[in-house]
Enzyme design. Structure first.
Site, short mmCIF file in Angstrom:
data_model
loop_
_atom_site.label_atom_id
_atom_site.label_comp_id
_atom_site.label_asym_id
_atom_site.label_seq_id
_atom_site.Cartn_x
_atom_site.Cartn_y
_atom_site.Cartn_z
N ILE A 223 -20.09 19.05 -4.45
CA ILE A 223 -19.20 19.03 -3.42
C ILE A 223 -19.32 20.69 -2.81
CG2 ILE A 223 -16.57 18.88 -2.66
CD1 ILE A 223 -16.36 17.36 -5.66
N HIS A 224 -19.70 20.66 -1.70
CA HIS A 224 -19.49 22.09 -1.19
C HIS A 224 -19.00 22.33 0.31
CE1 HIS A 224 -23.30 21.25 0.58
NE2 HIS A 224 -23.26 22.38 1.38
#
Ligand code: UD1
Ligand code: UDP
Length: 372
Positions: A223-224
Site C-alpha cells: 500500500i502506498h
C-alpha cells in the site's frame, strides 16, 4: 591540443562518428530503477550509444534506491540531485532546476524518462524547454482519474514528448485518441522483459531470496498510493479487511505508509509488516504467495505475469489487460469486496499475452538510434 591517444574510445567515436548518440536517462523512484535497469543493460551494450544516468534523489532510503542499483547491476549514477521528499511543487521545482543544469553540461541527443512520477514530469519538462527531444517509456497509460498526481504527470509528459513507447494496445489506443499516434511505437512492457529475465534466476536459487520469518502460506500486500495513505478512512477499511481474512499477510511497507500508520492503526496480529525488500526478493515473495493485494501499478502486472490473482485496492486500473477472467479484481477499499475477492476461486483460463514479446528494451534501443 588534446593528445588523441589519451581520449577514451567512446569519446573518440563521438568525435569521428556523427551517428553516435548520447542518451540522458532520468530516474528517481523505485519502479524507475527497475525499468531503467532492463533498458540500460541494452543501451550500454551498444557501442553507438553513450548513456548518462541522472538520479533525481526522489527516493533515497537504502532499500528504496541503492539496493536496486546493486542488485540489478545498474551503474552508479553520473549525477544524483539529492532532491528528497517534499510537496509536489517543491519536489518537482527542485528537480527542474537541477536537471536543467545537467542538460546544459551534457547536451544529450535525447532524454529518456520512465513512468509517471514527479521525476518523469521534471525530466520531460526541463528537456523540452531546451529543445532536447524526450522519449517516454510506459507512455499512454491512463486511469482517467485526474485526482491522481500520476495521471497529471502522464498526460503532460506524453503531450510534450517526442517519442512514446507504449507497453500495451490499450496505451496505443489512448494515445491515438489524444492525436499522438505519429510519435507512438508499440514496445511492449519493460517490466515483462524484466520478470522473464529474473524469474529463472529466482527459481534456481530460491533459498537466497527467501525472507526469514515469512509463513508458508500467505497473501502478499503493498500500500502506498496517495489516495489510500492520505485518507485515514481508507487505511482503516483496508486493515479491517485484513483482520477478517483467514490468511497471514506479508506487507513490505513503503516509508510513506509506515509514517502514516504509526499510532493511527492497530496492526492485526496476522499482518507481518516488513521493511521494503529488493526486487528479486519481491518477485520471490510474489511467486510464493497465494494472492496479491495492492495499490501498486507495477505489482499488479508482476502478479499477472507470475500467475498470481491480484486484488487491486483502488477504484480503477490502467492495466485493464489484467482484468480478464478476474485475474485482477478491482475492489477499492470496501472490506466486504476485498474479502469476497480473496475468497474467489482461481481463474480458469491462463493469462494472455498483451505486454509484448519480452523484447521491449530491444525495440526501445533501436528506435532511440533513429532520433538523431
Ligand atoms: C512516488 C510516485 C508514485 C510511485 C511511487 C513508487 C509521485 C507523485 N509519486 O510515490 O507514482 O508509485 O513513488 O514507489 O512521483 N519516503 C521516505 N524515503 C524514501 C522515499 C520516500 O521516507 O526513500 C517517504 C517520505 O516521507 C515522502 C513519502 O515517502 O514524503 C512519499 O515519497 P514520494 O517520492 O513523494 O512519493 P511516493 O509515495 O513514494
Ligand atoms: N517492489 C520492490 N520491493 C518492495 C515493494 C515493491 O522491489 O518492497 C517492486 C515491485 O516488485 C515492482 C515495483 O517495486 O517491481 C513497484 O513499485 P511501486 O509499487 O513502488 O510503484 P508503482 O509501480 O505503483 O509506481
Amino acid at each position: 591540443m588534446a593528445d588523441i591517444n589519451r581520449i577514451p574510445l567512446t569519446e573518440l567515436l563521438f568525435f569521428i562518428d556523427v551517428s553516435m548518440i548520447k542518451i540522458l536517462t532520468i530516474a528517481g523512484a523505485r519502479p524507475q530503477f527497475i525499468k531503467a535497469a532492463t533498458v540500460s543493460r541494452k543501451l550500454r551494450a551498444n557501442p553507438r550509444i553513450k548513456e548518462i544516468l541522472l538520479h533525481t534523489g526522489q527516493h533515497y532510503d537504502q532499500n528504496m534506491s541503492d539496493i536496486f542499483f546493486r542488485q540489478l547491476d545498474i551503474p552508479e549514477p553520473d549525477y544524483n540531485l539529492g532532491i528528497g521528499s517534499g510537496s509536489h511543487a517543491v519536489q518537482t521545482g527542485g528537480m527542474l532546476q537541477g536537471i536543467e543544469q545537467i542538460l546544459f553540461t551534457e547536451k544529450p541527443d535525447v532524454t529518456l524518462v520512465y513512468g509517471d512520477t514527479n521525476s518523469t514530469l521534471a525530466g520531460a519538462l526541463a528537456s523540452v524547454k531546451l529543445h532536447i527531444p524526450v522519449a517516454h517509456v510506459e507512455a499512454g497509460l491512463r486511469s482517467f482519474n485526474r485526482t491522481m498526481p500520476e495521471e497529471i504527470n502522464r498526460i503532460v509528459t506524453d503531450r510534450i514528448a517526442d517519442l512514446l513507447f507504449a507497453p500495451t494496445l490499450t496505451a496505443i489506443e489512448n494515445l491515438e485518441r489524444e492525436g499522438l499516434s505519429p510519435i507512438t511505437r508499440f514496445s511492449g512492457d519493460v517490466m515483462y522483459d524484466s520478470v522473464r529475465f529474473y524469474q529463472q534466476r529466482i527459481l534456481r536459487d530460491q533459498e537466497k531470496f527467501h525472507i526469514p520469518g515469512v509463513p508458508d502460506t500467505y497473501l502478499l500486500a503493498t500500500i502506498h498510493r496517495a489516495e489510500n495513505t492520505d485518507v485515514p478512512e481508507n487505511l482503516i477499511r483496508i486493515f479491517s479487511a485484513f483482520e477478517r481474512l483467514p490468511f497471514d499477510i506479508v506487507l513490505p511497507l513503503h516509508p510513506r505508509t509506515r509514517k502514516i500508520l504509526s499510532g493511527v492503526i492497530q496492526i492485526p496480529s496476522r499482518v507481518h509488516l516488513i521493511e521494503p525488500v529488493g526486487y528479486l526478493e519481491m518477485l520471490s515473495l510474489t511467486m510464493g504467495s497465494v494472492k496479491v493485494l495492492t495499490d501498486s501499478g507495477g505489482l499488479q502486472k508482476e502478479a499477472y505475469f507470475l500467475g498470481k490473482p491480484c486484488i487491486t485496492l483502488r477504484t480503477e486500473t490502467e492495466w485493464i489487460e489484467t482484468l480478464h477472467d478476474r485475474w485482477n479484481i478491482i475492489t477499492g477499499t470496501d472490506p466486504d469486496q476485498i474479502i469476497r475477492a480473496v475468497n474467489e476461486t482461481l481463474p480458469e483460463t491462463p493469462q494472455k499475452s498483451g505486454f509484448g514479446n519480452g523484447n521491449a528494451a530491444d525495440i526501445i534501443e533501436k528506435e532511440l538510434l533513429t532520433i538523431k
